[in-house]
Design a protein around this motif. Structure first.
Motif, short mmCIF file in Angstrom:
data_model
loop_
_atom_site.label_atom_id
_atom_site.label_comp_id
_atom_site.label_asym_id
_atom_site.label_seq_id
_atom_site.Cartn_x
_atom_site.Cartn_y
_atom_site.Cartn_z
N TYR A 96 -8.71 8.59 9.20
CA TYR A 96 -9.95 8.19 8.53
C TYR A 96 -10.75 9.42 8.10
N PHE A 97 -10.91 10.37 9.00
CA PHE A 97 -11.69 11.56 8.68
C PHE A 97 -10.97 12.46 7.67
N SER A 98 -9.65 12.37 7.60
CA SER A 98 -8.90 13.17 6.64
C SER A 98 -8.91 12.56 5.24
N TYR A 99 -8.95 11.22 5.16
CA TYR A 99 -8.79 10.54 3.87
C TYR A 99 -10.09 10.06 3.24
N ARG A 100 -11.17 9.96 4.00
CA ARG A 100 -12.33 9.19 3.56
C ARG A 100 -12.90 9.64 2.22
N LYS A 101 -12.72 10.91 1.87
CA LYS A 101 -13.22 11.39 0.57
C LYS A 101 -12.23 11.13 -0.56
N SER A 102 -11.06 10.58 -0.22
CA SER A 102 -10.01 10.36 -1.23
C SER A 102 -9.66 8.89 -1.41
N PHE A 103 -10.46 7.98 -0.85
CA PHE A 103 -10.13 6.56 -0.91
C PHE A 103 -10.06 6.03 -2.35
N ASP A 104 -10.77 6.65 -3.27
CA ASP A 104 -10.78 6.18 -4.65
C ASP A 104 -9.81 6.96 -5.54
N LEU A 105 -8.79 7.54 -4.91
CA LEU A 105 -7.79 8.33 -5.64
C LEU A 105 -7.13 7.52 -6.75
N LYS A 106 -7.08 8.11 -7.95
CA LYS A 106 -6.45 7.42 -9.09
C LYS A 106 -5.69 8.44 -9.94
N ARG A 107 -4.65 9.01 -9.38
CA ARG A 107 -3.88 10.03 -10.11
C ARG A 107 -3.00 9.42 -11.19
N ASN A 108 -2.25 8.37 -10.83
CA ASN A 108 -1.30 7.83 -11.80
C ASN A 108 -1.15 6.33 -11.61
N ALA A 156 0.82 -1.21 0.00
CA ALA A 156 0.00 0.00 0.00
C ALA A 156 0.85 1.26 0.00
N SER A 157 1.86 1.32 0.86
CA SER A 157 2.69 2.52 0.94
C SER A 157 3.48 2.73 -0.34
N PHE A 158 4.05 1.65 -0.90
CA PHE A 158 4.82 1.78 -2.14
C PHE A 158 3.93 2.24 -3.28
N ASN A 159 2.76 1.63 -3.42
CA ASN A 159 1.84 2.01 -4.49
C ASN A 159 1.22 3.38 -4.25
N LEU A 160 1.07 3.77 -2.99
CA LEU A 160 0.49 5.08 -2.70
C LEU A 160 1.40 6.20 -3.19
N TRP A 161 2.71 6.09 -2.94
CA TRP A 161 3.61 7.15 -3.40
C TRP A 161 3.65 7.21 -4.93
N ILE A 162 3.53 6.06 -5.58
CA ILE A 162 3.47 6.05 -7.04
C ILE A 162 2.18 6.70 -7.51
N THR A 163 1.06 6.35 -6.86
CA THR A 163 -0.24 6.90 -7.23
C THR A 163 -0.26 8.42 -7.07
N LEU A 164 0.35 8.91 -6.03
CA LEU A 164 0.36 10.34 -5.77
C LEU A 164 1.26 11.13 -6.70
N SER A 165 2.14 10.44 -7.44
CA SER A 165 3.15 11.11 -8.27
C SER A 165 2.65 11.30 -9.70
N PRO A 166 2.26 12.51 -10.09
CA PRO A 166 1.80 12.74 -11.47
C PRO A 166 2.95 12.57 -12.47
N LYS A 167 2.61 12.25 -13.70
CA LYS A 167 3.60 12.10 -14.75
C LYS A 167 4.39 13.40 -14.91
N GLY A 168 5.70 13.26 -15.03
CA GLY A 168 6.57 14.42 -15.19
C GLY A 168 7.01 15.03 -13.88
N LYS A 169 6.36 14.63 -12.77
CA LYS A 169 6.74 15.16 -11.46
C LYS A 169 7.09 14.04 -10.49
N GLU A 170 7.45 12.89 -11.07
CA GLU A 170 7.72 11.73 -10.23
C GLU A 170 8.83 12.00 -9.21
#
Length: 416
Positions: free
Chosen positions: A404-416, A329-343
């Protein structure tokens, strides 16, 4: 007809097969190395050298320091040169694994582990960028889980074997063999083939630093993750340092018994990799990330009630679930949060805060442990340990609630 080749062709996309096989071989060799030494680092430090909480803390802080350095080095590595930086930095770090056999006291042993761990962590942002480029997004979580499963299976076998060999041969020859396998695993990675893509132009180091810290201002999700995980990791550092002391001083766990416990943990770890690799591709990394924290809290509860090594079996079962879930989860999360060109910006920035919180939290945790151990408020060592476990559980539970209260609206995040 059942065939491993058919299974391989079905589950591994054609464009990822060469690199997947390279990683697979490397992880097999690394599994041999890890199984012989990593489960026994803290136990050997305590049993052989009577390492104090300070030196156990130094070992624990190594990863944090490495991530801080990783932030700085990432800004100097030109896009497209990540593989070179990754492999040769790992090689240098794993040389210290061989040097462990020269240890004569707790400070030397702890510093060898410190430098080995610290240096091997430094190229992790480059590894994230490599994985982002060589594996398709739609199956990245599953492919990473397959290599981790193989790593964990081999680690399981060699962990059980390692516990027995250390009792027969002593720890030095076993650790030497481990170091040799670690170096071989590193050199295999030179065979990875990176795709031909248009890499972004490297930023001047000043701009790299400015743009990186602007992420904190503009990306509220990333900022919330940094803040609340900082709190959670304080509880993790408390338990990481105190658990081996509990095992040795209170529960009298032997290397053979620890090998059995780690074997149980690793079997569960394998299942967790398989399950969460699929889960992350379907549900996203952020949801799995928070769930892993809940599992870790449960694993710590059993240390409060354990009377001997058998009382830790359930703890190691939940720890296996946590390790599989959190690693992926942590490894994939940092990848997901990293937009193309700003990795490199995102990978570097998150490495910095992983390091800051690990280093800061281990200092706070060591201070709290020494304060508790020297306190006259408790009549026995066991009572002091129980207090520290309850304290850590409280800290981590508070963090999970706010996460939980900070992330709950972002659980379906799919940036990259």
């Amino acid at each position: 007809m059942f065939s491993l080749k058919n299974i391989y062709n079905h589950y591994i996309p054609k464009e990822a097969r060469h690199n997947f096989m390279v990683e697979l071989i490397a992880y097999i060799l690394l599994g041999v190395s890890n199984g012989f030494v990593i489960p026994f680092f803290y136990l050997i430090a305590k049993q052989e050298f009577d390492a104090s909480p300070f030196w156990l803390g130094v070992m624990t802080a190594a990863g944090g320091i490495g991530y801080i350095i990783a932030f700085l080095t990432t800004g100097f590595i030109k896009p497209g040169k990540e593989l070179f930086a990754y492999v040769w930095t790992l090689f240098l770090g794993r040389l210290f694994n061989v040097g462990l056999v020269l240890s004569l006291n707790a400070p030397v042993f702890s510093m060898f582990i410190f430098f080995s761990t610290c240096i091997q962590v430094i190229p992790m942002p480059q590894y994230g960028i490599i994985i982002q480029n060589i594996y398709p997004k739609y199956c990245r979580g599953a492919l990473i889980s397959y290599t981790r499963i193989v790593l964990t299976v081999v680690t399981l076998i060699t962990t059980v074997l390692g516990g027995y060999l250390i009792e027969i041969w002593s720890w030095r020859p076993v650790f030497l063999i481990s170091g040799i396998f670690a170096i071989l695993a590193t050199l295999i990675l030179l065979k990875i083939k990176l795709p031909k893509i248009d890499y972004p132009k490297p930023l001047p180091i000043k701009d790299y630093l400015i743009y990186t810290f602007e992420i904190l201002k503009k990306d509220s999700l990333n900022r919330n993750i940094i803040i609340w995980v900082f709190v959670f990791v304080l509880g993790v550092q408390l338990t990481t340092i105190i658990m081996p002391i509990t095992q040795v001083d209170i529960l009298k766990v032997t290397t053979k018994e620890l090998g059995i416990l780690n074997g149980i943990c690793t079997v569960v770890w394998i299942f967790a990799y398989w399950y969460y690799g699929i889960y992350i591709d379907k549900k996203g990394a952020l949801r799995a990330f928070l769930l892993s924290f809940v599992i870790y809290i449960i694993s710590i509860v059993f240390y409060i009630f354990a009377k001997d090594w058998k009382g830790l079996i359930l703890s190691f079962i939940f720890m296996g679930l946590y390790k599989g879930a959190n690693d992926l989860a942590s490894f994939n999360l940092w990848i997901t949060l990293s937009p193309k060109g700003k990795e490199n910006l995102y990978q570097g920035m998150n490495s910095l805060w992983v390091g800051v919180r690990a280093a800061a939290d281990v200092v706070i945790a060591t201070w709290l442990i020494n304060l508790t151990l020297s306190s006259g408020a408790f009549s026995t060592l066991r009572e002091k340990h129980i207090f520290m476990y309850i304290l850590s559980i409280g800290i981590m539970t508070l963090s999970v609630i706010f996460q939980y209260f900070s992330y709950r609206k972002s659980f379906d995040l799919k940036r990259n």
